[in-house]
Design a protein around this motif. Structure first.
Motif, PDB file in Angstrom:
ATOM      1  N   GLU A   4       0.851  -1.191   0.000  1.00  0.00           N
ATOM      2  CA  GLU A   4       0.000   0.000   0.000  1.00  0.00           C
ATOM      3  C   GLU A   4       0.887   1.240   0.000  1.00  0.00           C
ATOM      4  O   GLU A   4       1.712   1.411   0.891  1.00  0.00           O
ATOM      5  CB  GLU A   4      -0.908   0.030   1.233  1.00  0.00           C
ATOM      6  CG  GLU A   4      -2.007  -1.020   1.229  1.00  0.00           C
ATOM      7  CD  GLU A   4      -3.137  -0.705   0.257  1.00  0.00           C
ATOM      8  OE1 GLU A   4      -3.066   0.326  -0.437  1.00  0.00           O
ATOM      9  OE2 GLU A   4      -4.087  -1.503   0.194  1.00  0.00           O
ATOM     10  N   GLU A  48       2.363   4.893   0.657  1.00  0.00           N
ATOM     11  CA  GLU A  48       2.196   5.837   1.761  1.00  0.00           C
ATOM     12  C   GLU A  48       1.232   6.958   1.353  1.00  0.00           C
ATOM     13  O   GLU A  48       0.437   7.413   2.156  1.00  0.00           O
ATOM     14  CB  GLU A  48       3.555   6.410   2.178  1.00  0.00           C
ATOM     15  CG  GLU A  48       4.457   5.348   2.816  1.00  0.00           C
ATOM     16  CD  GLU A  48       5.799   5.905   3.268  1.00  0.00           C
ATOM     17  OE1 GLU A  48       5.897   7.125   3.537  1.00  0.00           O
ATOM     18  OE2 GLU A  48       6.761   5.115   3.358  1.00  0.00           O
ATOM     19  N   ARG A  49       1.314   7.386   0.110  1.00  0.00           N
ATOM     20  CA  ARG A  49       0.331   8.355  -0.407  1.00  0.00           C
ATOM     21  C   ARG A  49       0.379   8.360  -1.934  1.00  0.00           C
ATOM     22  O   ARG A  49       1.407   8.013  -2.522  1.00  0.00           O
ATOM     23  CB  ARG A  49       0.563   9.767   0.136  1.00  0.00           C
ATOM     24  CG  ARG A  49       1.826  10.448  -0.294  1.00  0.00           C
ATOM     25  CD  ARG A  49       2.048  11.748   0.457  1.00  0.00           C
ATOM     26  NE  ARG A  49       2.110  11.528   1.890  1.00  0.00           N
ATOM     27  CZ  ARG A  49       3.241  11.160   2.526  1.00  0.00           C
ATOM     28  NH1 ARG A  49       4.348  10.964   1.851  1.00  0.00           N
ATOM     29  NH2 ARG A  49       3.232  10.981   3.813  1.00  0.00           N
ATOM     30  N   ILE A  50      -0.731   8.744  -2.526  1.00  0.00           N
ATOM     31  CA  ILE A  50      -0.820   8.919  -3.978  1.00  0.00           C
ATOM     32  C   ILE A  50      -1.304  10.334  -4.246  1.00  0.00           C
ATOM     33  O   ILE A  50      -2.351  10.749  -3.751  1.00  0.00           O
ATOM     34  CB  ILE A  50      -1.778   7.903  -4.618  1.00  0.00           C
ATOM     35  CG1 ILE A  50      -1.282   6.464  -4.388  1.00  0.00           C
ATOM     36  CG2 ILE A  50      -1.934   8.174  -6.113  1.00  0.00           C
ATOM     37  CD1 ILE A  50      -2.235   5.396  -4.903  1.00  0.00           C
ATOM     38  N   ILE A  51      -0.540  11.070  -5.011  1.00  0.00           N
ATOM     39  CA  ILE A  51      -0.880  12.446  -5.361  1.00  0.00           C
ATOM     40  C   ILE A  51      -1.376  12.445  -6.802  1.00  0.00           C
ATOM     41  O   ILE A  51      -0.672  11.989  -7.709  1.00  0.00           O
ATOM     42  CB  ILE A  51       0.349  13.360  -5.218  1.00  0.00           C
ATOM     43  CG1 ILE A  51       0.864  13.332  -3.777  1.00  0.00           C
ATOM     44  CG2 ILE A  51       0.025  14.781  -5.663  1.00  0.00           C
ATOM     45  CD1 ILE A  51       2.324  13.681  -3.641  1.00  0.00           C
ATOM     46  N   TRP A  79       0.262  12.000 -11.865  1.00  0.00           N
ATOM     47  CA  TRP A  79       0.315  11.303 -10.572  1.00  0.00           C
ATOM     48  C   TRP A  79       1.740  11.274 -10.037  1.00  0.00           C
ATOM     49  O   TRP A  79       2.709  11.317 -10.797  1.00  0.00           O
ATOM     50  CB  TRP A  79      -0.112   9.833 -10.703  1.00  0.00           C
ATOM     51  CG  TRP A  79      -1.518   9.552 -11.083  1.00  0.00           C
ATOM     52  CD1 TRP A  79      -2.586   9.346 -10.249  1.00  0.00           C
ATOM     53  CD2 TRP A  79      -2.036   9.387 -12.410  1.00  0.00           C
ATOM     54  NE1 TRP A  79      -3.714   9.075 -10.969  1.00  0.00           N
ATOM     55  CE2 TRP A  79      -3.407   9.093 -12.298  1.00  0.00           C
ATOM     56  CE3 TRP A  79      -1.465   9.461 -13.689  1.00  0.00           C
ATOM     57  CZ2 TRP A  79      -4.212   8.869 -13.411  1.00  0.00           C
ATOM     58  CZ3 TRP A  79      -2.267   9.245 -14.799  1.00  0.00           C
ATOM     59  CH2 TRP A  79      -3.626   8.952 -14.647  1.00  0.00           C
ATOM     60  N   GLN A  87       3.958   7.926  -4.013  1.00  0.00           N
ATOM     61  CA  GLN A  87       5.029   7.882  -3.012  1.00  0.00           C
ATOM     62  C   GLN A  87       4.841   6.594  -2.215  1.00  0.00           C
ATOM     63  O   GLN A  87       4.091   6.538  -1.250  1.00  0.00           O
ATOM     64  CB  GLN A  87       4.966   9.128  -2.133  1.00  0.00           C
ATOM     65  CG  GLN A  87       5.231  10.411  -2.926  1.00  0.00           C
ATOM     66  CD  GLN A  87       5.213  11.665  -2.075  1.00  0.00           C
ATOM     67  OE1 GLN A  87       4.497  11.749  -1.073  1.00  0.00           O
ATOM     68  NE2 GLN A  87       5.985  12.665  -2.471  1.00  0.00           N
ATOM     69  N   GLU A 104      -3.083   5.018 -12.702  1.00  0.00           N
ATOM     70  CA  GLU A 104      -2.655   4.804 -11.316  1.00  0.00           C
ATOM     71  C   GLU A 104      -2.152   3.384 -11.089  1.00  0.00           C
ATOM     72  O   GLU A 104      -1.163   3.162 -10.379  1.00  0.00           O
ATOM     73  CB  GLU A 104      -3.814   5.115 -10.371  1.00  0.00           C
ATOM     74  CG  GLU A 104      -3.428   5.125  -8.903  1.00  0.00           C
ATOM     75  CD  GLU A 104      -4.576   5.561  -8.024  1.00  0.00           C
ATOM     76  OE1 GLU A 104      -5.021   4.742  -7.202  1.00  0.00           O
ATOM     77  OE2 GLU A 104      -5.023   6.725  -8.168  1.00  0.00           O
ATOM     78  N   LYS A 151       1.489   2.227  -9.769  1.00  0.00           N
ATOM     79  CA  LYS A 151       1.617   1.442  -8.537  1.00  0.00           C
ATOM     80  C   LYS A 151       2.477   0.207  -8.775  1.00  0.00           C
ATOM     81  O   LYS A 151       3.311  -0.155  -7.931  1.00  0.00           O
ATOM     82  CB  LYS A 151       0.238   1.049  -8.016  1.00  0.00           C
ATOM     83  CG  LYS A 151      -0.493   2.172  -7.295  1.00  0.00           C
ATOM     84  CD  LYS A 151      -1.888   1.754  -6.857  1.00  0.00           C
ATOM     85  CE  LYS A 151      -1.867   0.635  -5.841  1.00  0.00           C
ATOM     86  NZ  LYS A 151      -3.230   0.262  -5.409  1.00  0.00           N
ATOM     87  N   TYR A 211       5.728  18.985  -3.874  1.00  0.00           N
ATOM     88  CA  TYR A 211       5.921  17.723  -3.148  1.00  0.00           C
ATOM     89  C   TYR A 211       7.368  17.221  -3.199  1.00  0.00           C
ATOM     90  O   TYR A 211       7.672  16.157  -2.664  1.00  0.00           O
ATOM     91  CB  TYR A 211       5.005  16.639  -3.731  1.00  0.00           C
ATOM     92  CG  TYR A 211       3.563  17.078  -3.788  1.00  0.00           C
ATOM     93  CD1 TYR A 211       2.801  17.182  -2.625  1.00  0.00           C
ATOM     94  CD2 TYR A 211       2.959  17.419  -5.004  1.00  0.00           C
ATOM     95  CE1 TYR A 211       1.485  17.596  -2.674  1.00  0.00           C
ATOM     96  CE2 TYR A 211       1.636  17.833  -5.054  1.00  0.00           C
ATOM     97  CZ  TYR A 211       0.900  17.924  -3.887  1.00  0.00           C
ATOM     98  OH  TYR A 211      -0.404  18.342  -3.933  1.00  0.00           O
ATOM     99  N   ASP A 255      11.427  13.517  -1.883  1.00  0.00           N
ATOM    100  CA  ASP A 255      11.048  12.833  -3.115  1.00  0.00           C
ATOM    101  C   ASP A 255      11.895  13.383  -4.251  1.00  0.00           C
ATOM    102  O   ASP A 255      11.922  14.599  -4.492  1.00  0.00           O
ATOM    103  CB  ASP A 255       9.555  13.042  -3.408  1.00  0.00           C
ATOM    104  CG  ASP A 255       9.032  12.137  -4.513  1.00  0.00           C
ATOM    105  OD1 ASP A 255       9.840  11.537  -5.237  1.00  0.00           O
ATOM    106  OD2 ASP A 255       7.791  12.035  -4.660  1.00  0.00           O
TER     107      ASP A 255
END
Length: 450
Positions: A55, A57-60, A79, A82, A102, A106, A156, A162
Motif C-alpha cells: 500500500e 504511503e500516499r498517492i498524489i 500522478w 510515493q 494509477e 503502482k 511535493y 522525493d
C-alpha cells in the motif's frame, strides 16, 4: 512452496484492486518468490510487512493543463505514487505515455522499492507520470506540458523527501524543461530534486547510460559465473530502442557480442550478422534526434526490418534475451519458443517485461539463467543515487569513478542473488528475498510494523 492460489493473505488486495491487474501481477510475483518466508516461523510478521509495502504511503493525483500550438488548452492527468520511504526519500522515474494510469504507476513503484533496496543506497521507492504522449508533439508543446506538470508536482519535491528521475517518454529534454520550471518557481538552484539532469546543471556522468550499461555488466557477470564464458560472439536479442536498449547494445558491442535485434512498437530490425557501430549510430540518431520510427531507417542499416513483429515473435535462435521495452512483452508462447531455440539467459532491462506464465517457463527450463528487472536494471537508479550524492556535495565525479561504482554495484547485487542460489534457491529468489528482507527489517526497527 506456496502456489499462486495459496497466497490467501493477498485476498484483500485482490478485492480492492481488480481494476489494476499489472499491479496485482507484480504483487503476486513477489509474494510467490517469498512464499518460503511466509510459511516459516516468522511468517506472520513477513506477511504484515509485505501488506504494508503493497500500500503506497500516499498517492498524489492532479490535472495538468497545457496549451498546444494552436492556442487550445489541453488536459492530462498526472500522478506521483510515493510508495515507501522506509530506506530513504521516495525515488523513481516519471513516465509520460498514454497507457499510464494509477495502476501502472503502482506496479512500477512497488517494483522500485526492492530495486532501490538492492543498490545498497538509502533510497525509498516511488513512481510518477502522466497519460500525456510526447510522440507527435512539437518541442514547444512538450516544453509547455513539462512546465505545467512541474508547476503541480514541485510542491511535493525535496532532496530529502522525493526525487524523481526519467522513464519512458521522459529523457534529458523533459528533465531539463521540468528542472527549469522548478528553478523558476522556487528560486532554488543547485538542488537535487530531479536526477538524469544535464551535466550543465548538476547531472552525473554515466547517468544516461547507466541502466543499459548496468544490465550488460550483470549479464557479463552471470555468463562468466554460470556458463564459464564471455560475451564474445554471443547472439543477443534486445527489444526496444530507447535509452536502455541503445546503451545495452553499445556495451554489448564493446564486449564483442552480436546484437541481433532492436525494436519499437511498430516493428523490429534483425541484424543476422550482428549490429555494427554504424547501425548503432543510425538507431541513436533516429530515436534521439528525429524521434522517429525504426521503419524510417530500414534503408540505412544492415539489418532487415519486420513490420508488426518483435524479437520474441520471430523464430530466431538467441543465446541471450534482453527485454528492454515495456511490461509483459514476453508471454508464455514467446518464452517456450526462446527455450526451444536454446536460449541460455533472460535478463530484464525493462520493468516486469516477462508475464507470470512466461516466468514459469523460464524457471522450469533446465540451465536457463533468469534475472528479474529489479536486479538487472538497478544500475539506473543506482547512478541516480550517486547523482544525488554529488549534488549534496556540490561535486561532479569523473566518468571513470561513476562507472567503477556502477560495475561494483551490479557485482554486489549478483553476489546477493548468488547467496540464495547456494542455499538451494534461484537467482530470482535471491534478488526478491534480499530486497524484501532489507525493507522488512528496517520497518521493524522503525516500529512501523511489528
Amino acid at each position: 512452496m506456496s502456489t499462486r492460489g495459496d497466497l490467501d493473505f493477498l485476498d484483500d488486495l485482490r478485492r480492492k484492486y481488480p481494476h489494476q491487474p499489472t499491479f496485482l501481477q507484480a504483487v503476486e510475483e513477489m509474494a510467490l518468490a517469498l512464499s518460503d518466508l511466509f510459511d516459516g516461523p516468522d511468517g506472520d510478521f513477513y506477511q504484515r510487512a509485505f501488506l504494508a509495502m503493497a500500500e503506497p504511503e500516499r498517492i498524489i493525483a492532479f490535472r495538468v493543463s497545457w496549451m498546444d500550438d494552436n492556442g487550445k488548452i489541453r488536459f492530462n492527468r498526472g500522478w506521483r505514487v510515493q510508495f515507501s520511504s522506509v530506506l530513504g526519500p521516495f525515488k523513481g522515474g516519471l513516465r509520460f505515455h498514454p497507457t499510464v494510469d494509477e495502476g501502472v504507476l503502482k506496479f512500477l513503484g512497488f517494483e522500485q522499492i526492492f530495486k532501490n533496496a538492492l543498490t545498497g543506497l538509502p533510497l525509498g521507492g516511488g513512481k510518477g507520470g502522466s497519460d500525456f504522449d510526447p510522440k507527435g508533439k512539437s518541442d514547444g508543446e512538450v516544453r509547455r506540458f513539462c512546465e505545467a506538470f512541474m508547476s503541480e508536482l514541485c510542491r511535493y519535491l525535496h532532496p530529502s523527501t522525493d526525487v524523481p528521475a526519467g522513464d519512458i517518454g521522459v529523457g534529458g529534454r523533459e528533465i531539463g524543461y521540468m528542472y527549469g520550471q522548478y528553478k523558476r518557481i522556487t528560486n532554488r538552484h543547485g538542488v537535487g530534486v530531479l536526477t538524469g539532469k544535464s551535466m550543465n546543471f548538476g547531472g552525473s556522468e554515466i547517468r544516461p547510460e547507466a541502466t543499459g550499461y548496468g544490465l550488460i555488466y550483470m549479464t557479463k557477470i552471470a555468463v562468466q559465473r554460470k556458463l564459464n564464458r564471455n560475451l564474445t560472439d554471443m547472439r543477443c536479442a534486445i527489444s526496444g530502442s530507447g535509452n536502455v536498449a541503445q546503451f545495452a547494445a553499445k556495451k554489448l558491442l564493446e564486449f564483442g557480442a552480436k546484437v541481433m535485434t532492436v525494436s519499437d512498437s511498430n516493428g523490429v530490425i534483425v541484424f543476422e550478422s550482428g549490429m555494427t557501430a554504424t547501425d548503432w549510430d543510425a538507431v541513436s540518431d533516429c530515436k534521439n534526434k528525429h524521434r522517429g520510427r525504426l521503419s524510417s531507417i530500414q534503408d540505412k542499416v544492415s539489418g532487415q526490418y519486420y513490420d508488426g513483429e518483435s524479437p520474441w515473435s520471430l523464430d530466431i535462435k538467441y543465446d541471450l534475451a534482453l527485454p528492454c521495452a515495456t511490461q509483459n512483452e514476453i508471454d508464455e508462447k514467446s518464452a517456450r519458443q526462446l527455450v526451444k531455440n536454446g536460449v541460455l539467459g533472460v535478463l530484464e532491462g525493462a520493468n516486469l517485461p516477462t508475464d507470470l506464465e512466461a516466468q514459469a517457463v523460464f524457471r522450469k527450463a533446465d540451465g536457463v539463467i533468469y534475472v528479474p528487472g529489479k536486479a538487472s536494471n538497478a544500475g539506473g537508479v543506482g547512478v541516480s543515487g550517486l547523482e544525488m550524492s554529488q549534488n549534496a556535495q556540490r561535486l561532479t565525479w569523473k566518468s571513470e569513478k561513476v562507472d567503477e561504482k556502477l560495475h561494483g554495484m551490479m557485482d554486489e547485487i549478483y553476489s546477493m542473488m548468488e547467496e540464495a542460489e547456494l542455499s538451494g534457491g534461484t537467482l530470482e529468489q535471491g534478488a526478491n528475498r534480499a530486497g524484501f528482507l532489507k525493507v522488512a527489517t528496517a520497518m521493524r526497527e522503525l516500529g512501523w510494523v511489528y
